[in-house]
Design a protein around this motif. Structure first.
Motif, PDB file in Angstrom:
ATOM      1  N   ARG A  18      77.528  17.924  56.466  1.00 56.63           N
ATOM      2  CA  ARG A  18      76.126  17.597  56.184  1.00 56.63           C
ATOM      3  C   ARG A  18      75.373  18.675  55.412  1.00 56.63           C
ATOM      4  O   ARG A  18      74.680  18.358  54.442  1.00 56.63           O
ATOM      5  N   SER A  19      75.462  19.930  55.840  1.00 57.26           N
ATOM      6  CA  SER A  19      74.639  20.946  55.171  1.00 57.26           C
ATOM      7  C   SER A  19      75.086  21.239  53.737  1.00 57.26           C
ATOM      8  O   SER A  19      74.229  21.394  52.862  1.00 57.26           O
ATOM      9  N   PRO A  20      76.391  21.269  53.413  1.00 51.48           N
ATOM     10  CA  PRO A  20      76.733  21.438  51.999  1.00 51.48           C
ATOM     11  C   PRO A  20      76.345  20.206  51.174  1.00 51.48           C
ATOM     12  O   PRO A  20      76.003  20.333  49.995  1.00 51.48           O
ATOM     13  N   MET A  21      76.365  19.018  51.823  1.00 47.37           N
ATOM     14  CA  MET A  21      75.910  17.813  51.137  1.00 47.37           C
ATOM     15  C   MET A  21      74.416  17.944  50.825  1.00 47.37           C
ATOM     16  O   MET A  21      73.981  17.695  49.691  1.00 47.37           O
ATOM     17  N   ALA A  22      73.630  18.363  51.814  1.00 52.88           N
ATOM     18  CA  ALA A  22      72.186  18.535  51.610  1.00 52.88           C
ATOM     19  C   ALA A  22      71.908  19.606  50.558  1.00 52.88           C
ATOM     20  O   ALA A  22      71.029  19.434  49.707  1.00 52.88           O
ATOM     21  N   GLU A  23      72.657  20.691  50.597  1.00 56.80           N
ATOM     22  CA  GLU A  23      72.497  21.753  49.596  1.00 56.80           C
ATOM     23  C   GLU A  23      72.712  21.198  48.190  1.00 56.80           C
ATOM     24  O   GLU A  23      71.903  21.419  47.283  1.00 56.80           O
ATOM     25  N   ALA A  24      73.798  20.457  48.001  1.00 55.10           N
ATOM     26  CA  ALA A  24      74.124  19.910  46.677  1.00 55.10           C
ATOM     27  C   ALA A  24      73.091  18.871  46.234  1.00 55.10           C
ATOM     28  O   ALA A  24      72.651  18.870  45.081  1.00 55.10           O
ATOM     29  N   VAL A  25      72.681  18.001  47.144  1.00 57.47           N
ATOM     30  CA  VAL A  25      71.701  16.964  46.810  1.00 57.47           C
ATOM     31  C   VAL A  25      70.360  17.607  46.465  1.00 57.47           C
ATOM     32  O   VAL A  25      69.717  17.236  45.475  1.00 57.47           O
ATOM     33  N   ALA A  92      67.269  22.082  59.641  1.00 58.58           N
ATOM     34  CA  ALA A  92      68.389  21.671  60.493  1.00 58.58           C
ATOM     35  C   ALA A  92      68.673  20.191  60.281  1.00 58.58           C
ATOM     36  O   ALA A  92      67.762  19.400  60.042  1.00 58.58           O
ATOM     37  N   LEU A  93      69.951  19.824  60.377  1.00 59.17           N
ATOM     38  CA  LEU A  93      70.324  18.429  60.164  1.00 59.17           C
ATOM     39  C   LEU A  93      70.259  17.600  61.433  1.00 59.17           C
ATOM     40  O   LEU A  93      70.239  16.374  61.361  1.00 59.17           O
ATOM     41  N   ASP A  94      70.199  18.265  62.589  1.00 53.38           N
ATOM     42  CA  ASP A  94      70.037  17.516  63.838  1.00 53.38           C
ATOM     43  C   ASP A  94      69.426  18.420  64.898  1.00 53.38           C
ATOM     44  O   ASP A  94      69.303  19.632  64.715  1.00 53.38           O
ATOM     45  N   GLN A  95      69.040  17.794  66.008  1.00 47.21           N
ATOM     46  CA  GLN A  95      68.354  18.526  67.069  1.00 47.21           C
ATOM     47  C   GLN A  95      69.246  19.549  67.754  1.00 47.21           C
ATOM     48  O   GLN A  95      68.777  20.601  68.188  1.00 47.21           O
ATOM     49  N   GLU A  96      70.534  19.262  67.836  1.00 40.99           N
ATOM     50  CA  GLU A  96      71.472  20.208  68.456  1.00 40.99           C
ATOM     51  C   GLU A  96      71.493  21.527  67.686  1.00 40.99           C
ATOM     52  O   GLU A  96      71.454  22.600  68.274  1.00 40.99           O
ATOM     53  N   ASN A  97      71.537  21.445  66.364  1.00 38.14           N
ATOM     54  CA  ASN A  97      71.560  22.662  65.558  1.00 38.14           C
ATOM     55  C   ASN A  97      70.195  23.338  65.502  1.00 38.14           C
ATOM     56  O   ASN A  97      70.106  24.558  65.432  1.00 38.14           O
ATOM     57  N   TYR A 136      75.026  10.265  53.410  1.00 33.88           N
ATOM     58  CA  TYR A 136      74.508  10.609  52.082  1.00 33.88           C
ATOM     59  C   TYR A 136      73.120   9.993  51.862  1.00 33.88           C
ATOM     60  O   TYR A 136      72.204  10.669  51.382  1.00 33.88           O
ATOM     61  N   ASP A 137      72.957   8.715  52.206  1.00 33.99           N
ATOM     62  CA  ASP A 137      71.669   8.048  52.006  1.00 33.99           C
ATOM     63  C   ASP A 137      70.563   8.737  52.800  1.00 33.99           C
ATOM     64  O   ASP A 137      69.452   8.940  52.291  1.00 33.99           O
ATOM     65  N   LEU A 138      70.850   9.111  54.044  1.00 38.87           N
ATOM     66  CA  LEU A 138      69.864   9.819  54.868  1.00 38.87           C
ATOM     67  C   LEU A 138      69.537  11.189  54.280  1.00 38.87           C
ATOM     68  O   LEU A 138      68.368  11.580  54.205  1.00 38.87           O
ATOM     69  N   VAL A 139      70.570  11.909  53.871  1.00 33.51           N
ATOM     70  CA  VAL A 139      70.382  13.247  53.292  1.00 33.51           C
ATOM     71  C   VAL A 139      69.570  13.153  52.002  1.00 33.51           C
ATOM     72  O   VAL A 139      68.643  13.936  51.780  1.00 33.51           O
ATOM     73  N   ARG A 140      69.895  12.190  51.174  1.00 36.78           N
ATOM     74  CA  ARG A 140      69.159  12.027  49.904  1.00 36.78           C
ATOM     75  C   ARG A 140      67.680  11.747  50.170  1.00 36.78           C
ATOM     76  O   ARG A 140      66.816  12.362  49.562  1.00 36.78           O
ATOM     77  N   ASP A 141      67.401  10.829  51.091  1.00 27.46           N
ATOM     78  CA  ASP A 141      66.009  10.528  51.434  1.00 27.46           C
ATOM     79  C   ASP A 141      65.302  11.771  51.978  1.00 27.46           C
ATOM     80  O   ASP A 141      64.189  12.093  51.564  1.00 27.46           O
ATOM     81  N   GLY A 142      65.962  12.453  52.913  1.00 29.80           N
ATOM     82  CA  GLY A 142      65.364  13.648  53.511  1.00 29.80           C
ATOM     83  C   GLY A 142      65.101  14.737  52.493  1.00 29.80           C
ATOM     84  O   GLY A 142      64.040  15.376  52.503  1.00 29.80           O
ATOM     85  N   CYS A 143      66.040  14.943  51.590  1.00 33.75           N
ATOM     86  CA  CYS A 143      65.877  15.977  50.557  1.00 33.75           C
ATOM     87  C   CYS A 143      64.737  15.634  49.610  1.00 33.75           C
ATOM     88  O   CYS A 143      63.981  16.519  49.191  1.00 33.75           O
TER      89      CYS A 143
END
Length: 156
Positions: A18-25, A92-97, A136-143
């Motif tokens: 997730r985090s490298p995906m978010a970084e790239a997006v 953070a990508l989730d509450q645990e992190n 990916y769709d969630l990460v793209r929206d969030g970014c």
């Protein structure tokens, strides 16, 4: 004197999905907005067991499918609380992190909390479910929501 760059760090568990995906997006969105010179963007994991590994093949595949550039030198790294405290945005990508970051004394905000569109707060970990397209769709929206907020806050 030039303005300091806005430092954004995305954090998940192992820094391979997730985090490298978010970084790239996020880098892609920043580039589309011609704001590359304004940002320093990175990612890391709260756990260190994947340190040195390339992003997960599922992350690589979904980024390629969506024509998002992933730096071929990108390797997983564990977050460092000293470096994180120098960031303007620890995402953070989730509450645990987010809870793990808080235990390190670092305040963060959940990626999807930047959106006001009914998304859940956690981006699910695709490591076991292999749902990289959904993630990916969630990460793209969030970014996109994060970038919108940063642009408004910093007048970009």
């Amino acid at each position: 004197m030039e303005n300091p760059k806005i430092k954004v760090v995305f954090v998940c568990l192992g820094n391979i999905c997730r985090s490298p995906m978010a970084e790239a997006v996020f880098k892609s969105l920043v580039k589309e907005a011609s704001l590359e010179e304004q940002f320093e963007i990175s990612s890391g994991g709260t756990g260190g067991w994947h340190t040195g590994e390339r992003p997960h093949s599922g992350t690589q595949a979904v980024l390629k499918l969506n024509q998002v550039y992933l730096d071929p030198q990108k390797r997983a790294q564990q977050v460092n609380s000293v470096a994180l405290r120098q960031a303007d945005y620890v995402v953070a990508l989730d509450q645990e992190n987010a809870a793990a970051l808080k235990r390190l004394g670092v305040e963060s905000r959940l990626l999807l909390s930047y959106c006001d569109n009914g998304h859940p707060l956690d981006v699910p970990d695709p490591y076991y479910e292999q749902n990289f397209d959904v993630v990916y769709d969630l990460v793209r929206d969030g970014c996109q929501c994060l970038l919108n907020e940063i642009r408004a806050r910093h007048g970009l």
